[in-house]
Design a protein around this motif. Structure first.
Motif, PDB file in Angstrom:
ATOM      1  N   VAL A  84     116.064  13.075  18.014  1.00 44.64           N
ATOM      2  CA  VAL A  84     115.160  11.938  18.152  1.00 44.64           C
ATOM      3  C   VAL A  84     115.261  11.324  19.536  1.00 44.64           C
ATOM      4  N   GLU A  85     114.106  11.038  20.134  1.00 46.63           N
ATOM      5  CA  GLU A  85     114.055  10.420  21.453  1.00 46.63           C
ATOM      6  C   GLU A  85     114.624   9.000  21.402  1.00 46.63           C
ATOM      7  N   LYS A  86     114.959   8.499  22.582  1.00 47.46           N
ATOM      8  CA  LYS A  86     115.468   7.133  22.665  1.00 47.46           C
ATOM      9  C   LYS A  86     114.310   6.136  22.583  1.00 47.46           C
ATOM     10  N   PRO A  87     114.588   4.913  22.137  1.00 47.02           N
ATOM     11  CA  PRO A  87     115.781   4.557  21.372  1.00 47.02           C
ATOM     12  C   PRO A  87     115.680   5.145  19.973  1.00 47.02           C
ATOM     13  N   PRO A  88     116.808   5.579  19.393  1.00 48.53           N
ATOM     14  CA  PRO A  88     116.723   6.241  18.085  1.00 48.53           C
ATOM     15  C   PRO A  88     116.148   5.345  17.003  1.00 48.53           C
ATOM     16  N   THR A  89     116.470   4.062  17.044  1.00 48.38           N
ATOM     17  CA  THR A  89     115.924   3.084  16.101  1.00 48.38           C
ATOM     18  C   THR A  89     115.634   1.798  16.857  1.00 48.38           C
ATOM     19  N   LEU A  90     114.946   0.883  16.201  1.00 49.10           N
ATOM     20  CA  LEU A  90     114.599  -0.394  16.827  1.00 49.10           C
ATOM     21  C   LEU A  90     115.653  -1.465  16.603  1.00 49.10           C
ATOM     22  N   SER A  91     116.639  -1.182  15.756  1.00 49.74           N
ATOM     23  CA  SER A  91     117.655  -2.195  15.465  1.00 49.74           C
ATOM     24  C   SER A  91     118.906  -1.533  14.907  1.00 49.74           C
ATOM     25  N   LEU A  92     119.985  -2.285  14.881  1.00 47.05           N
ATOM     26  CA  LEU A  92     121.219  -1.804  14.272  1.00 47.05           C
ATOM     27  C   LEU A  92     121.047  -1.595  12.776  1.00 47.05           C
ATOM     28  N   ASP A  93     120.343  -2.496  12.106  1.00 48.83           N
ATOM     29  CA  ASP A  93     120.128  -2.341  10.669  1.00 48.83           C
ATOM     30  C   ASP A  93     119.371  -1.053  10.370  1.00 48.83           C
ATOM     31  N   GLU A  94     118.369  -0.738  11.191  1.00 49.18           N
ATOM     32  CA  GLU A  94     117.640   0.510  10.997  1.00 49.18           C
ATOM     33  C   GLU A  94     118.552   1.715  11.209  1.00 49.18           C
ATOM     34  N   LEU A  95     119.395   1.648  12.225  1.00 51.04           N
ATOM     35  CA  LEU A  95     120.295   2.765  12.476  1.00 51.04           C
ATOM     36  C   LEU A  95     121.246   2.961  11.302  1.00 51.04           C
ATOM     37  N   ASP A  96     121.735   1.861  10.752  1.00 56.07           N
ATOM     38  CA  ASP A  96     122.650   1.970   9.614  1.00 56.07           C
ATOM     39  C   ASP A  96     121.948   2.529   8.383  1.00 56.07           C
ATOM     40  N   TYR A 115     120.232 -10.607  15.046  1.00 54.48           N
ATOM     41  CA  TYR A 115     120.157  -9.635  16.133  1.00 54.48           C
ATOM     42  C   TYR A 115     120.545  -8.230  15.696  1.00 54.48           C
ATOM     43  N   ALA A 116     121.065  -8.071  14.480  1.00 50.85           N
ATOM     44  CA  ALA A 116     121.222  -6.740  13.891  1.00 50.85           C
ATOM     45  C   ALA A 116     119.915  -6.302  13.238  1.00 50.85           C
ATOM     46  N   HIS A 117     119.190  -7.271  12.711  1.00 52.32           N
ATOM     47  CA  HIS A 117     117.923  -6.981  12.036  1.00 52.32           C
ATOM     48  C   HIS A 117     116.798  -6.693  13.026  1.00 52.32           C
ATOM     49  N   ARG A 118     116.856  -7.355  14.204  1.00 54.70           N
ATOM     50  CA  ARG A 118     115.801  -7.220  15.201  1.00 54.70           C
ATOM     51  C   ARG A 118     116.416  -7.459  16.564  1.00 54.70           C
ATOM     52  N   MET A 119     116.161  -6.578  17.527  1.00 60.76           N
ATOM     53  CA  MET A 119     116.789  -6.711  18.834  1.00 60.76           C
ATOM     54  C   MET A 119     116.563  -8.092  19.450  1.00 60.76           C
ATOM     55  N   GLY A 120     115.366  -8.624  19.301  1.00 64.25           N
ATOM     56  CA  GLY A 120     115.058  -9.928  19.873  1.00 64.25           C
ATOM     57  C   GLY A 120     115.463 -11.099  19.002  1.00 64.25           C
ATOM     58  N   GLY A 121     116.101 -10.821  17.861  1.00 61.96           N
ATOM     59  CA  GLY A 121     116.487 -11.909  16.970  1.00 61.96           C
ATOM     60  C   GLY A 121     115.279 -12.748  16.583  1.00 61.96           C
ATOM     61  N   PRO A 122     115.412 -14.065  16.572  1.00 59.49           N
ATOM     62  CA  PRO A 122     114.289 -14.934  16.226  1.00 59.49           C
ATOM     63  C   PRO A 122     113.167 -14.914  17.267  1.00 59.49           C
ATOM     64  N   GLY A 123     113.468 -14.368  18.452  1.00 61.06           N
ATOM     65  CA  GLY A 123     112.444 -14.302  19.494  1.00 61.06           C
ATOM     66  C   GLY A 123     112.988 -14.745  20.833  1.00 61.06           C
ATOM     67  N   ALA A 124     112.361 -14.238  21.899  1.00 58.14           N
ATOM     68  CA  ALA A 124     112.756 -14.639  23.238  1.00 58.14           C
ATOM     69  C   ALA A 124     112.400 -16.102  23.478  1.00 58.14           C
ATOM     70  N   PRO A 125     113.128 -16.782  24.364  1.00 56.70           N
ATOM     71  CA  PRO A 125     112.847 -18.205  24.624  1.00 56.70           C
ATOM     72  C   PRO A 125     111.415 -18.460  25.054  1.00 56.70           C
ATOM     73  N   TRP A 126     110.788 -17.484  25.685  1.00 57.33           N
ATOM     74  CA  TRP A 126     109.413 -17.664  26.165  1.00 57.33           C
ATOM     75  C   TRP A 126     108.354 -17.263  25.138  1.00 57.33           C
ATOM     76  N   SER A 127     108.780 -16.767  23.956  1.00 60.83           N
ATOM     77  CA  SER A 127     107.801 -16.215  23.000  1.00 60.83           C
ATOM     78  C   SER A 127     106.837 -17.266  22.473  1.00 60.83           C
ATOM     79  N   SER A 128     107.268 -18.519  22.403  1.00 61.20           N
ATOM     80  CA  SER A 128     106.392 -19.574  21.891  1.00 61.20           C
ATOM     81  C   SER A 128     105.280 -19.931  22.872  1.00 61.20           C
ATOM     82  N   THR A 129     105.402 -19.425  24.092  1.00 58.62           N
ATOM     83  CA  THR A 129     104.373 -19.756  25.099  1.00 58.62           C
ATOM     84  C   THR A 129     103.430 -18.602  25.347  1.00 58.62           C
TER      85      THR A 129
END
Length: 364
Positions: free
Chosen positions: A97-109, A349-363
């Motif tokens: 599988v090409e990189k990244p193998p999964t989008l998150s640690l939870d997916e990899l597990d 951050y195991a469920h999603r690389m960006g966790g709840p979202g980047a600080p700028w995501s609300s803008t």
């Protein structure tokens, strides 16, 4: 070793698939391309014609049902890796599988769990581990020739313009998994980790400096390792002079690599510390010149499959690399150091690389 030729199919016939096809055709005595798969059947047919592939399928399910494949190369967008790899595992077919193998640690597990129930294995594409320079560096480090590792630098400073992010699956945590930390610099810091071993703690920042993306376009991290080494890691898509650089300062020598998307022996330099000139001779002695790249990794994978051994780089090993990426995001977005093992299953951050979202995501 057996002289059996491995039957290989490529799933996803976009740009990176050509590197995989080139790797297979570079090893004609050991492997053959038997099928191409793409939801865009016309694109699959065009790819098959280019690489002289005899069969074309519109889905992985139809390929697996036909039963004429030993190894599947997944070259699809990152969000599809887990379900497609799981299909291969359910059919007991090995998958690269090409990189990244999964989008998150939870997916990899979850994929590790599926692998544990299968006779097949998932192998992750981290091709820079396999050039002869990296192999020699790991050998000399393991033999104690270089002394203790002290300081390392790992810079992936690349350039992607605004148009690059117009592709629908780019520039989001949901579909691509992240920005240059996940999609670009991961190759260099995987090589860093393959040499220095398990990391211990990371403190990071991330920023969106210039590009129309919901992820970062720059990240910077300070990493400590279990063996006492310390490293800085920079991942950028806003750097007009593109380069990929690694530097390892050991007690007895500095070893440096500068390249862009792949290296040969000429891209490495070694500078012995005063009084340790023999280190340079140990580096160059009978050093074959194997470029890094998909061909070098595929050759290693075929060696393992032929001998019945686990293939490099297995999911469990790639987890160390993916966990560092997750920790860089977690540290950057929370403002706190993150230790290896801290990002437990189901946490943001195991469920999603960006966790709840980047600080700028609300803008955005």
């Amino acid at each position: 070793m057996s002289d059996r030729k491995h039957r290989i199919a490529i799933v996803g016939t976009g740009g990176i698939a050509n590197a995989h096809a080139q790797a297979v055709t570079s090893l004609p005595e050991r492997a053959s391309l038997v099928a191409a798969v793409d939801v865009d059947l016309d694109r699959a047919k065009e790819f098959a014609a280019k690489w002289d592939i005899p069969a074309v399928y519109p889905s992985l399910a139809e390929l697996l049902a036909a039963g004429d494949v030993d190894l599947v190369h997944l070259c699809t967008p990152p969000s599809s890796h887990v379900p497609l790899a799981a299909e291969c595992l359910a059919a007991d077919v090995d998958v690269l599988v090409e990189k990244p193998p999964t989008l998150s640690l939870d997916e990899l597990d979850s994929l590790l769990d599926a692998e544990s129930k299968s006779a097949a294995q998932v192998v992750c594409v981290f091709q820079h581990r396999f050039g002869s320079g990296a192999v020699r560096l790991r050998q000399l480090a393991a033999d104690g020739v270089l002394g203790r590792p002290l300081v390392a630098l790992c810079n992936t400073t690349w350039f992607r313009d605004d148009a690059y992010f117009a592709v629908p699956w780019r520039g989001t945590f949901e579909v691509e998994g992240g920005g240059p930390t996940m999609g670009h610099g991961i190759h260099q810091f995987d090589l860093l980790l393959s040499i220095l071993g398990p990391w211990q703690q990371v403190t990071a920042i991330a920023a969106r400096q210039a590009r129309p993306t919901k992820t970062e376009d720059v990240s910077m991290a300070l990493v400590t390792f279990e063996n006492g080494a310390v490293a800085s890691v920079v991942n950028s898509l806003v750097s007009p002079r593109e380069t990929s650089q690694l530097r390892f300062d050991y007690e007895n020598a500095t070893v440096e690599l500068e390249h862009l998307y792949g290296y040969t022996n000429d891209d490495w330099t070694i500078t012995p510390a005063p009084g340790t000139e023999a280190v340079a001779e140990a580096w160059s002695a009978d050093l074959e010149d194997v470029p890094s790249g998909h061909t070098a990794q595929l050759a290693a994978v075929l060696d393992a499959l032929t001998s019945g051994e686990p293939a490099p780089v297995p999911l469990v090993e790639a987890r160390n690399t993916l966990e560092l990426a997750a920790a860089i995001y977690a540290s950057a977005f929370t403002g706190k150091p993150i230790s290896r093992g801290e990002l437990l299953q189901g946490t943001p951050y195991a469920h999603r690389m960006g966790g709840p979202g980047a600080p700028w995501s609300s803008t955005t």
